[in-house]
Write an enzyme that holds these catalytic residues in place. Structure first.
Site, PDB file in Angstrom:
ATOM      1  N   VAL A  64      28.549  39.547  40.122  1.00  0.00           N
ATOM      2  CA  VAL A  64      28.558  38.777  41.525  1.00  0.00           C
ATOM      3  C   VAL A  64      28.992  39.675  42.158  1.00  0.00           C
ATOM      4  O   VAL A  64      29.187  39.290  43.407  1.00  0.00           O
ATOM      5  CB  VAL A  64      30.548  38.371  41.273  1.00  0.00           C
ATOM      6  CG1 VAL A  64      30.174  36.732  40.026  1.00  0.00           C
ATOM      7  CG2 VAL A  64      31.381  39.073  40.884  1.00  0.00           C
ATOM      8  N   TYR A 156      43.449  46.280  43.793  1.00  0.00           N
ATOM      9  CA  TYR A 156      43.249  45.330  43.324  1.00  0.00           C
ATOM     10  C   TYR A 156      44.364  44.142  44.256  1.00  0.00           C
ATOM     11  O   TYR A 156      42.833  43.235  44.197  1.00  0.00           O
ATOM     12  CB  TYR A 156      43.569  45.493  41.515  1.00  0.00           C
ATOM     13  CG  TYR A 156      43.514  43.968  40.851  1.00  0.00           C
ATOM     14  CD1 TYR A 156      42.912  43.373  40.392  1.00  0.00           C
ATOM     15  CD2 TYR A 156      44.588  42.744  40.352  1.00  0.00           C
ATOM     16  CE1 TYR A 156      42.612  42.643  39.361  1.00  0.00           C
ATOM     17  CE2 TYR A 156      44.710  42.197  40.090  1.00  0.00           C
ATOM     18  CZ  TYR A 156      43.616  40.750  39.454  1.00  0.00           C
ATOM     19  OH  TYR A 156      43.717  39.959  39.484  1.00  0.00           O
ATOM     20  N   LYS A 160      42.227  40.875  46.610  1.00  0.00           N
ATOM     21  CA  LYS A 160      42.971  39.907  45.908  1.00  0.00           C
ATOM     22  C   LYS A 160      43.104  38.800  46.983  1.00  0.00           C
ATOM     23  O   LYS A 160      43.201  37.784  47.754  1.00  0.00           O
ATOM     24  CB  LYS A 160      43.507  39.587  44.851  1.00  0.00           C
ATOM     25  CG  LYS A 160      43.614  39.924  43.286  1.00  0.00           C
ATOM     26  CD  LYS A 160      41.955  38.948  43.021  1.00  0.00           C
ATOM     27  CE  LYS A 160      42.033  39.182  41.707  1.00  0.00           C
ATOM     28  NZ  LYS A 160      40.729  38.092  41.475  1.00  0.00           N
ATOM     29  N   THR A 191      44.740  37.129  28.543  1.00  0.00           N
ATOM     30  CA  THR A 191      43.129  37.508  28.445  1.00  0.00           C
ATOM     31  C   THR A 191      42.814  39.009  27.909  1.00  0.00           C
ATOM     32  O   THR A 191      43.608  39.369  28.081  1.00  0.00           O
ATOM     33  CB  THR A 191      42.797  36.778  29.474  1.00  0.00           C
ATOM     34  OG1 THR A 191      42.995  38.654  30.649  1.00  0.00           O
ATOM     35  CG2 THR A 191      42.679  36.376  30.248  1.00  0.00           C
TER      36      THR A 191
HETATM   37  N1  LIG Z   1      44.912  37.889  32.677  1.00  0.00           N
HETATM   38  C1  LIG Z   1      45.195  37.837  33.471  1.00  0.00           C
HETATM   39  O1  LIG Z   1      46.688  38.845  33.403  1.00  0.00           O
HETATM   40  C2  LIG Z   1      44.569  37.654  35.727  1.00  0.00           C
HETATM   41  C3  LIG Z   1      45.916  37.572  35.867  1.00  0.00           C
HETATM   42  C4  LIG Z   1      45.870  37.294  37.758  1.00  0.00           C
HETATM   43  C5  LIG Z   1      44.781  37.061  37.967  1.00  0.00           C
HETATM   44  N2  LIG Z   1      43.852  36.991  36.947  1.00  0.00           N
HETATM   45  C6  LIG Z   1      42.343  36.899  37.564  1.00  0.00           C
HETATM   46  O2  LIG Z   1      41.480  35.759  37.064  1.00  0.00           O
HETATM   47  C7  LIG Z   1      40.282  36.012  36.845  1.00  0.00           C
HETATM   48  C8  LIG Z   1      40.093  36.071  35.254  1.00  0.00           C
HETATM   49  O3  LIG Z   1      40.653  37.016  34.957  1.00  0.00           O
HETATM   50  P1  LIG Z   1      40.269  37.137  32.923  1.00  0.00           P
HETATM   51  O4  LIG Z   1      41.753  37.755  32.781  1.00  0.00           O
HETATM   52  O5  LIG Z   1      40.291  36.010  32.129  1.00  0.00           O
HETATM   53  O6  LIG Z   1      39.131  38.729  32.852  1.00  0.00           O
HETATM   54  P2  LIG Z   1      38.315  38.608  31.626  1.00  0.00           P
HETATM   55  O7  LIG Z   1      38.712  40.596  31.854  1.00  0.00           O
HETATM   56  O8  LIG Z   1      38.796  38.269  29.923  1.00  0.00           O
HETATM   57  O9  LIG Z   1      37.700  37.709  32.059  1.00  0.00           O
HETATM   58  C9  LIG Z   1      36.642  38.837  32.914  1.00  0.00           C
HETATM   59  C10 LIG Z   1      35.543  37.910  33.358  1.00  0.00           C
HETATM   60  O10 LIG Z   1      34.060  38.632  33.848  1.00  0.00           O
HETATM   61  C11 LIG Z   1      33.225  39.209  33.745  1.00  0.00           C
HETATM   62  N3  LIG Z   1      32.738  40.051  34.770  1.00  0.00           N
HETATM   63  C12 LIG Z   1      32.817  41.481  34.948  1.00  0.00           C
HETATM   64  N4  LIG Z   1      32.921  42.040  36.339  1.00  0.00           N
HETATM   65  C13 LIG Z   1      31.420  40.990  36.737  1.00  0.00           C
HETATM   66  C14 LIG Z   1      30.650  40.692  37.554  1.00  0.00           C
HETATM   67  N5  LIG Z   1      30.475  41.780  38.450  1.00  0.00           N
HETATM   68  N6  LIG Z   1      29.596  40.201  38.101  1.00  0.00           N
HETATM   69  C15 LIG Z   1      29.701  38.737  36.906  1.00  0.00           C
HETATM   70  N7  LIG Z   1      30.559  38.621  35.896  1.00  0.00           N
HETATM   71  C16 LIG Z   1      31.729  39.501  35.754  1.00  0.00           C
HETATM   72  C17 LIG Z   1      33.717  40.167  32.324  1.00  0.00           C
HETATM   73  O11 LIG Z   1      32.000  39.614  32.343  1.00  0.00           O
HETATM   74  C18 LIG Z   1      34.428  38.541  31.662  1.00  0.00           C
HETATM   75  O12 LIG Z   1      34.149  37.274  31.169  1.00  0.00           O
HETATM   76  C19 LIG Z   1      39.947  37.108  36.794  1.00  0.00           C
HETATM   77  O13 LIG Z   1      39.632  36.921  38.684  1.00  0.00           O
HETATM   78  C20 LIG Z   1      41.168  38.142  37.379  1.00  0.00           C
HETATM   79  O14 LIG Z   1      41.269  39.114  37.766  1.00  0.00           O
HETATM   80  C21 LIG Z   1      43.547  37.168  36.157  1.00  0.00           C
END
Ligand SMILES: NC(=O)c1ccc[n+]([C@@H]2O[C@H](COP(=O)([O-])OP(=O)(O)OC[C@H]3O[C@@H](n4cnc5c(N)ncnc54)[C@H](O)[C@@H]3O)[C@@H](O)[C@H]2O)c1
Length: 252
Positions: A64, A156, A160, A191
């Site tokens: 991305v 981060y 965000k 996750t």
């Molecule tokens: N898990 C949490 O507690 C949490 C909390 C707040 C926000 N989020 C947000 O939710 C979203 C998903 O997080 P998650 O916990 O499922 O994370 P995750 O690490 O399990 O999944 C993230 C996915 O993004 C992909 N990715 C990473 N860099 C990339 C790139 N440059 N291009 C395309 N794909 C890419 C990874 O390969 C992975 O499949 C993120 O935006 C994260 O910041 C997560």
């Protein structure tokens, strides 16, 4: 009848965690899904899980932070499924967990490239395609760290916070074009991202468990359901908001 029957959804970061769960949820509710991720193995696994459930999906290898890749994923939706109705800008990396003065410069740049510029490219090319296709709904992934300062997450959190602001700009600039833009702000979700953080900082496990007023951690499906709401007609009058999915953390 599913909530997104016959719709086309592009979901970035759908090879894992919340993105994978959202992809399968959208497929269960009748959408065709473009799974866009840097991780080809994980992305193909999401596609086969959707196919096993009787749904329709395709994988596009996508970084991305590369505008051509993002444009390519959106073009795939148009070429293979006939358009784009929903875009979920979900891909992100957690970056380092360090105090601001110790936060590595290159890591900061990478976090901004993926977590902020990745969303920017999604909005830019997603809106372009939706303008040509009668509108749509865009959801982007923010975080509680984008709403308040969470210690040791400056890069981060700053990225965000900017996602929330881009969401507001997209909402007002395209409100008359049938395009809605919203974000979700999860708290702590079980996750791979959180598992990696705990592996590197074991002392954070207990802290995560205590973060939200509601007990324990959120499950990915609880965020996926919020994205389904924002992506579907259930939220037809909702635009420009960042919806917290954090067990009451921000209400404190
Ligand atoms: N898990 C949490 O507690 C949490 C909390 C707040 C926000 N989020 C947000 O939710 C979203 C998903 O997080 P998650 O916990 O499922 O994370 P995750 O690490 O399990 O999944 C993230 C996915 O993004 C992909 N990715 C990473 N860099 C990339 C790139 N440059 N291009 C395309 N794909 C890419 C990874 O390969 C992975 O499949 C993120 O935006 C994260 O910041 C997560």
């Amino acid at each position: 009848m599913g909530l997104v029957e016959d719709r086309v959804a592009v979901i970035t970061g759908a090879a894992s965690g919340i993105g994978r769960e959202t992809a399968t949820t959208f497929a269960e509710h009748g959408a065709s899904v473009v799974v866009a991720d840097v991780d080809a193995e994980g992305g193909e696994e999401t596609v086969s899980r959707i196919a096993d459930g009787g749904g329709e999906a395709t994988f596009v290898e996508t970084d991305v932070s590369d505008p051509d890749d993002v444009q390519g994923a959106i073009e795939t939706a148009v070429e293979e499924f006939g358009g784009i109705d929903v875009l979920y800008n979900n891909a992100a990396i957690e970056g380092p967990v360090d105090r601001l003065h110790e936060y590595d410069d290159e890591a900061f740049e990478r976090v901004v490239d993926v977590n902020l510029k990745g969303v920017w490219y999604g909005l830019k090319y997603g809106i372009e395609a939706m303008l040509a296709d009668g509108g749509g709904s865009i959801v982007s992934a923010s975080s509680i760290a984008g709403e308040v300062a969470v210690p040791n997450y400056s890069g981060y959190g700053a990225a965000k916070a900017a996602v929330g602001q881009l969401t507001r700009y997209a909402a007002i600039e395209y409100a008359e074009d049938g395009i809605r833009a919203n974000a979700v702000a999860p708290g702590i979700v079980r996750t791979e991202m959180i598992e990696r953080t705990i592996e590197e900082n074991p002392e954070m496990e207990a802290q995560f468990e205590e973060t939200e007023p509601m007990p324990g951690l959120a499950e990915p499906e609880e965020v996926a359901n919020a994205v389904l709401f924002l992506g579907s007609e259930l939220s037809s009058r909702v635009t420009g908001v960042t919806l917290p999915v954090e067990g009451g953390y921000l209400a404190q």
